[in-house]
Design an enzyme around this catalytic site. Structure first.
Site, PDB file in Angstrom:
ATOM      1  N   GLY A 181       6.748  -6.256   0.239  1.00 45.73           N
ATOM      2  CA  GLY A 181       6.036  -6.161   1.503  1.00 45.73           C
ATOM      3  C   GLY A 181       6.924  -6.605   2.644  1.00 45.73           C
ATOM      4  N   LYS A 192      -2.400  -8.559  -7.556  1.00 42.90           N
ATOM      5  CA  LYS A 192      -3.236  -8.474  -6.348  1.00 42.90           C
ATOM      6  C   LYS A 192      -2.710  -7.287  -5.548  1.00 42.90           C
ATOM      7  CE  LYS A 192      -3.814  -9.152  -2.374  1.00 42.90           C
ATOM      8  NZ  LYS A 192      -4.152  -8.093  -1.397  1.00 42.90           N
ATOM      9  N   TRP A 204       0.801  -1.217   0.000  1.00 39.01           N
ATOM     10  CA  TRP A 204       0.000   0.000   0.000  1.00 39.01           C
ATOM     11  C   TRP A 204       0.842   1.279   0.000  1.00 39.01           C
ATOM     12  CZ3 TRP A 204       1.947   1.714   4.545  1.00 39.01           C
ATOM     13  CH2 TRP A 204       2.284   0.760   5.505  1.00 39.01           C
ATOM     14  N   ASN A 205       2.143   1.173   0.204  1.00 38.38           N
ATOM     15  CA  ASN A 205       2.898   2.419   0.411  1.00 38.38           C
ATOM     16  C   ASN A 205       3.144   3.217  -0.866  1.00 38.38           C
ATOM     17  OD1 ASN A 205       4.537   0.162  -0.062  1.00 38.38           O
ATOM     18  ND2 ASN A 205       6.343   1.154   0.735  1.00 38.38           N
ATOM     19  N   GLU A 217      11.657  -3.536  11.361  1.00 37.27           N
ATOM     20  CA  GLU A 217      11.187  -2.462  10.486  1.00 37.27           C
ATOM     21  C   GLU A 217       9.919  -1.876  11.095  1.00 37.27           C
ATOM     22  OE1 GLU A 217       9.385  -3.466   6.629  1.00 37.27           O
ATOM     23  OE2 GLU A 217      10.677  -1.933   5.764  1.00 37.27           O
ATOM     24  N   LEU A 263      11.657  -6.911   0.233  1.00 37.00           N
ATOM     25  CA  LEU A 263      11.089  -6.994   1.585  1.00 37.00           C
ATOM     26  C   LEU A 263      11.513  -5.785   2.420  1.00 37.00           C
ATOM     27  CD1 LEU A 263      11.690 -10.817   1.974  1.00 37.00           C
ATOM     28  CD2 LEU A 263       9.713  -9.630   1.023  1.00 37.00           C
TER      29      LEU A 263
END
Ligand code: NDP
Length: 503
Positions: A237, A184, A160-161, A394, A260
């Protein structure tokens, strides 16, 4: 109907499968929220395994359909260029959709969308330059060569970022090569990818070449990563989800490209203009609210200037203008998700409990205009230590931990003392020292006297638990094509059938 009209308040958005807007088989929809208010904005199809299967089947059919498979490389390149033009035409609309979905600054999203057409043009130009090689073998009457072919159906799971920017880095080369795709997007930011799908159709790509299935990661995403019709998975992600996806893909012997998390070291030596370095550290961790995988969230400062530096950094952090992302004056918008806000708060409290001191920020802003949104103050935690929880994981928020170092040996040890290896930054005027750092740090990208400076021509991608595989530059064309070896015997001779021809 224009893109803006389609993305109106309260809209109900369907999947994009085989060139058609397709309702979810289950009839279920999920809500997406506006991070500035916490209120619902639109609904997107809540896809499941049946929807994913329909999309993969469409992509498989498109892969072998002559309309795509027999399209010349140059014609494919032209289509990708046409898409570039359409993205340029609608860049502002797409930027506003993304801002509304994830709360990032409008001018940040405009910068991302502004650069996107160039990315498509760059890879469009490669469509007819991906070539095999002739291999000299010790058999003079044989021609031995390689062909580069599309890999197949690529499954892409985006976060989403920065949904479209992260998608484009692999979508553009995949289309130039002739792959087909099922995307997706994150359930939190489906709108811009669906809007892009409309442009893909307008550009004239055959139906089924690009498909978008929206929905939850644990249902639609999971089904995509387990689907036997997929040739490669691209994922951006968290490391935890990446590990799960790689395990699923391994069940079908499917390779992955993984971008990642990160916990990137950002280093300041005493020989630089400290205000410039402060600006760099701010760019590294407060830009985009720290919601970037490359965030420079561990800051190492040479001991001689440590106190001076943290004073200046804290002062700048306190002056960061927090506000609505559409406001030109705003420097920091809300976090994209309520869960993200909670995560940031939790990690700041861990930092304090572990002994770090708050030099700036550390809480939600109290301003009346901001309390309903998912805002968090830019936070500087000083006297941090690598072993503290907030320095190991993170956080994905506007939080930096700062600690001093004495010499280069200690610096390299501290910088590499992390599970991650995505990026690193260093501020120094001493080129020898900068190069020693660049060679010794475990990071896929190293910035010297700059930070968060990206280019679609650069191969980017992390080491260690930050993932594997490269995006950007020509390297990515190899990642999404397969190499086939072809051998022709033009001697006319008949060989002994019982002996392998090794020489
Ligand atoms: P995830 O890694 O869980 O989600 C990223 C993407 O993966 C989303 O599209 C998500 O869909 C999808 N997904 C989730 N679970 C699965 C699954 N089992 N199978 C297939 N796809 C799946 O990140 P979160 O959004 O939960 O964020 C958590 C943390 O991850 C952040 O705090 C941050 O630290 C990190 N992160 C890092 C990013 C990066 O750029 N490196 C980007 C995003 C997050 P859905 O959103 O619908 O669940």
């Amino acid at each position: 109907m224009t893109l803006t009209e389609r993305m109106i308040e309260g809209a109900r958005l369907n999947h994009f499968i085989n060139g058609k807007r397709t309702a979810p088989r289950s009839g279920q929809y999920l809500q997406s929220f506006d991070p500035t208010t916490g209120q619902p904005w639109y609904e997107a199809a809540d896809g499941d395994a049946a929807d994913v299967d329909a999309a993969v089947q469409a992509a498989q059919a498109a892969l072998v359909d002559p309309a795509w498979r027999r399209m010349t490389q140059s014609a494919r390149g032209k289509l990708v260029r046409r898409l570039a033009e359409l993205v340029a035409r609608d860049a502002d609309t797409l930027a506003r959709i993304e801002m509304r979905d994830n709360g990032k600054l409008l001018r940040e999203m405009q910068a991302q969308l502004g650069a996107m057409p160039d990315t498509y043009h760059y890879f469009a130009g490669m469509a007819d330059k991906l070539q095999g090689e002739t291999i000299p073998v010790n058999k003079l009457d044989m021609l031995n060569f390689t062909l580069r072919e599309p890999l197949g159906v690529i499954g892409m799971i985006t976060p989403w970022n920065s949904p479209l920017m992260l998608l484009t880095g692999t979508l553009a080369p995949c289309l130039a090569i002739g792959n087909t795709v099922v995307i997706k997007p994150s359930e939190h930011t489906s709108a811009s990818t669906l809007a892009l799908a409309e442009l893909i159709q307008e550009a004239g790509f055959p139906d089924g070449v690009v498909n978008v299935v929206t929905g939850h990661g644990k249902t639609a995403g999971e089904a995509l990563t387990r689907h036997p019709g997929i040739a490669k998975i691209v994922f951006t992600g968290s490391t935890a989800t990446g590990r799960r996806i790689a395990t699923n893909a391994a069940g079908n012997l499917v390779p992955c490209q993984m971008e990642l998390g990160g916990k990137s070291p950002h280093v300041v030596f005493d020989d630089v203009d400290l205000d410039r370095a402060v600006n760099g550290v701010v760019a590294g961790v407060f830009a985009a609210g720290g919601q970037t995988c490359i965030a420079g969230s561990r800051c190492f400062v040479e001991a001689r200037v440590y106190r001076d530096f943290i004073e200046r950094l804290a002062d700048r952090a306190k002056r960061v203008r927090i506000g609505h992302p559409a406001d030109e004056a705003t420097e920091l918008g809300p976090l994209a998700l309520a869960a993200q806000l909670e995560k940031v708060e939790t990690y700041v409290s861990y930092g304090v409990a572990d002994g770090a001191k708050i030099a700036a920020g550390g809480r939600r802003p109290q301003d009346e205009a901001l309390v309903r949104g998912w805002y968090f103050e830019p936070t500087v935690l000083v006297d941090a230590k690598n072993e503290m929880r907030f320095m190991r994981d993170e956080i994905f928020g506007p939080v930096v931990g700062v600690m001093p170092f004495r010499d280069e040996d200690e610096l390299i040890r501290l910088a590499n003392d992390t599970h991650y290896g995505l990026a690193a930054g260093i501020w120094t005027q001493n080129i020898d020292r900068a190069m020693r750092f660049a060679r010794n740090v475990d990071a896929g990208t190293v910035w010297i006297n700059t930070y968060r400076s990206a280019a679609y021509m650069s191969p980017s991608g992390g080491f260690k638990e930050s993932g594997y595989g490269k995006r950007g530059g020509f390297e990515v064309m190899r990642e999404f094509s397969r190499l086939k070896n072809v051998v022709i015997d033009h001697s006319g001779a008949t060989q002994d059938p019982f002996v392998i021809r090794l020489r």
